[in-house]
Design a protein around this motif. Structure first.
Motif, mmCIF file in Angstrom:
data_model
loop_
_atom_site.group_PDB
_atom_site.id
_atom_site.type_symbol
_atom_site.label_atom_id
_atom_site.label_comp_id
_atom_site.label_asym_id
_atom_site.label_seq_id
_atom_site.Cartn_x
_atom_site.Cartn_y
_atom_site.Cartn_z
ATOM 1 N N ILE A 41 0.822 -1.211 0.000
ATOM 2 C CA ILE A 41 0.000 0.000 0.000
ATOM 3 C C ILE A 41 0.859 1.266 0.000
ATOM 4 C CG2 ILE A 41 -1.879 -1.166 1.210
ATOM 5 C CD1 ILE A 41 -1.018 0.226 3.768
ATOM 6 N N ARG A 104 -3.331 -6.911 4.226
ATOM 7 C CA ARG A 104 -3.719 -5.968 3.173
ATOM 8 C C ARG A 104 -5.234 -5.966 2.961
ATOM 9 N NH1 ARG A 104 -3.908 -5.340 -2.718
ATOM 10 N NH2 ARG A 104 -3.889 -7.603 -2.971
ATOM 11 N N ARG A 108 -7.790 -2.762 3.424
ATOM 12 C CA ARG A 108 -8.779 -2.328 2.434
ATOM 13 C C ARG A 108 -10.178 -2.203 3.037
ATOM 14 N NH1 ARG A 108 -8.163 -5.787 -2.974
ATOM 15 N NH2 ARG A 108 -9.755 -4.249 -3.601
ATOM 16 N N SER A 109 -10.369 -2.858 4.206
ATOM 17 C CA SER A 109 -11.675 -2.761 4.864
ATOM 18 C C SER A 109 -11.833 -1.460 5.655
ATOM 19 C CB SER A 109 -11.884 -3.954 5.802
ATOM 20 O OG SER A 109 -11.012 -3.885 6.925
ATOM 21 N N PRO A 112 -11.931 4.628 3.414
ATOM 22 C CA PRO A 112 -10.953 5.596 2.882
ATOM 23 C C PRO A 112 -11.084 6.975 3.522
ATOM 24 C CG PRO A 112 -12.003 4.367 1.106
ATOM 25 C CD PRO A 112 -12.766 4.034 2.357
#
Length: 215
Positions: A41, A104, A108-109, A112
């Motif tokens: 990331i 990872r 992503r969970s 944002p």
């Protein structure tokens, strides 16, 4: 059953070696996996590319092949370590790829918006990882990481195939060769593995509930 009752100490020592092998493997795999997850990331393209290539390559090789390569291949180029730590190194490098992908997925969970808010507050990439992303990602990956630990424990039995006869499966093979009672000896070993996986699953469930309360 006489074989088991008269040799429970042998199986017990084998179980302890399996636990030690699994614990060190998981510890080093966790460290390597976190590093891989951060690279995946990272805003730095070469790091992302390296991590992606590493994960793809390692996950394409069977664990037994990697163990054989380390145990019998490294001495040919002058890298000689104890058999136990050679196996730990190979297994840690292998499972780090899976650990990294699990973390990872947890990253992503994380919404944002939280990352964007942290950056808006002036936090650096490292601070965002440390204080915002990683803590939440780890909470979301308790069960996947428990499944990964179970896989590490079960696959530690492959160490017997490359000479680590002190662990549980290796000791079971030696007992079977001596008494020729595979149903009893391997049945006892299977029961030990079942108890270990149940204990890990139970511990993960308790940890997940506690972390849910802290959210």
């Amino acid at each position: 059953m006489h074989v088991i009752t008269s040799h429970w100490g042998v199986l017990g020592r084998g179980l302890l070696v399996s636990l030690e092998l699994s614990a060190w493997t998981f510890l080093f795999a966790a460290a390597g996996g976190l590093l891989l997850a951060v690279c995946r990331i990272s805003p730095v393209r070469p790091l992302r590319l390296f991590a992606a290539l590493y994960v793809s390559a390692v996950r394409s090789v069977p664990l037994l092949v990697l163990l054989t390569l380390f145990v019998f291949g490294l001495p040919e180029i002058g890298l000689v370590y104890s058999l136990f730590w050679t196996v730990v190194s190979a297994m840690a490098l292998y499972w780090a790829a899976f650990f990294g992908e699990t973390v990872r997925a947890g990253v992503r969970s994380v919404p944002p918006g939280q990352t964007e808010a942290a950056r808006a507050l002036g936090l650096t990439f490292r601070q965002v990882l440390r204080h915002v992303i990683v803590p939440q990602a780890l909470r979301c990956t308790v069960q996947p990481l428990a499944s990964l630990l179970i896989a590490v424990v079960l696959n530690s039995s492959l160490a017997a195939a490359v000479g680590v006869t002190q662990e549980l499966t290796g000791q079971t093979v030696l007992l079977d060769q001596q008494y020729a009672q595979p149903l009893v000896t391997f049945g006892a070993a299977a029961a030990c593995y079942v108890l270990l996986t149940l204990a890990i699953g139970r511990a993960a469930a308790v940890l997940e509930r506690r972390l849910a309360v802290l959210r």
